[in-house]
Design an enzyme around this catalytic site. Sequence first.
Site, PDB file in Angstrom:
ATOM      1  CB  SER A   4       0.947 -23.576 -53.735  1.00 56.49           C
ATOM      2  OG  SER A   4      -0.112 -24.268 -53.408  1.00 56.49           O
ATOM      3  NE  ARG A   5       4.427 -17.820 -49.306  1.00 56.96           N
ATOM      4  CZ  ARG A   5       3.216 -17.666 -48.589  1.00 56.96           C
ATOM      5  NH1 ARG A   5       2.145 -17.837 -49.297  1.00 56.96           N
ATOM      6  NH2 ARG A   5       3.119 -17.345 -47.297  1.00 56.96           N
TER       7      ARG A   5
END
Length: 542
Positions: free
Chosen positions: A519-520
Amino acid sequence: MRQPLLRKAEIMRCILTKSSLLNIPISPNFNRPHQILSSNFLSHTSVSQGFWSSNSREYCSRSITGVKSMALVNIARGPESVSYLNQREAAEIDEILMGPLGFSVDQLMELAGLSVATSIAELKELINASMQVYKPAEHNRVLAICGPGNNGGDGLVAARHLHHFGYKPYVCYPKRTAKALYNGLVTQLESLSIPFLSVEDLPVDLSTSFDIVLDAVFGFSFQGSPRPPFDDIIQRLVALGDPNEKNQKSPVLVSVDIPSGWHVEEGDMSGKGIRPNLLVSLTAPKLCAKKFSGPHHFLGGRFVPPAIAEKFKLNLPEYPGTSMCVRIGSPPRVDISALRENYISPELLEDQAEADPFTQFQKWFDDAMAAALKEPNAMAICTAGKDGKPTSRMVLLKGFDKDGFVWYTNYESQKAHQISENPQAALLFYWGGLNRQVRIEGPVQKVSDEESEQYFHSRPRGSQIGAISTVIPGRQFLYQQQAELEAKYSDGSLIPKPKYWGGYRLKPEVFEFWQGQPSRLHDRLRYTPHGKGAWKIERLSP
């Protein structure tokens, strides 16, 4: 001279010119399509006739955590440049293969089934991971529907290989052939606990239970209309590709050699036949494949000998490396803005990181070596002259210790001129297989002549000779000059180091260690000097 901590690795061959050091690139050069546009993977519209050169190769990288893998694949030969077979020619080729050329039917079936399974597995490597297509972890339920003939046998073999590739195959084999070859294939699948489903066991809507459906019902020798139970099965396959069907999730439909129910030469004569997403032609595409408008067409069956290719004037693409399949036509164009990874990696936490960035770098470098990543010492170096315009290029790290990171180059190159005007540089190591990168910044200075001399003579003699080259008019001249220099120093005498060749050392003032995360929410730890011999660690925003 100081002993670098970096393990010795043979330097890539390079040629020095007056303007730059030309390094063999880390990855082979490859051509890209002229434009990349949005396309739905499961779209049944016609594939663009534009194609990449059949001689091109592309690397698709995948992290060892299971998101991607490194696989060399052949890229797209245009459909118009490939030979197609009619029914008579296809049958004649089989007769020759199993006659004077000595192939047995089970050999050809094994090669064909392996080609089909490889095509399915290979295709997932080509598709952007964000589309989540054909990944065994998420699209692993495969239903292989096998007919009574050789095409069905190909499907049985493919199911076995897909099991070993990490998929979860199910087999529907309604009309079993009472021959030892087919009985053996069934026994092999049963020994792997691969479930067999009757037609009655199949759900009416195949999309509810399977991610991939393999159509291995009828091959090129089939004629007439499908009879029960295959007529009903084919209608279920037709429904998978019907745009009027409101399936929330439609399985990927793969056809072996020809889509079942199609005429081997005329294609889908009714206009209401099945529409596979992937067609795997065997030996050579059949004429009906010209009517195929799905997004993916592969050729499998790497067994066509030159005698057959010459007799039937076959123009077929070359198979890359050890692959059992090769793409025909260009892949679907994708939206470049949608390309993204969801990294799965161990966390990089402050209390786990080494207090000394050199030690942390050594630890990560050792991990890259242990993972057998290609050229873990490859790094991008960025420099800028007095005009402030940055340039970057890939070079190879040749050593590092507490005093800095060392590489060798031409002192008359562009980066050397920039360093003389602005003795600051930035290094970047990227280890994609581990979802890691390291940035290092600091001042640069030349290493001593003694150090350059010692390293120069540690290189292979071919690399030493290559370093003597200057500006050249062409590659043939390069070969000629190499031969002359090899002859000149053939007696084993010491090859003198060119005066314009030597090393640089970057003394780090900043380290940044980056570890990709889901999710970065990436981990970024920055090291900066904090007192004598100490370093301050700070966490940066992803």
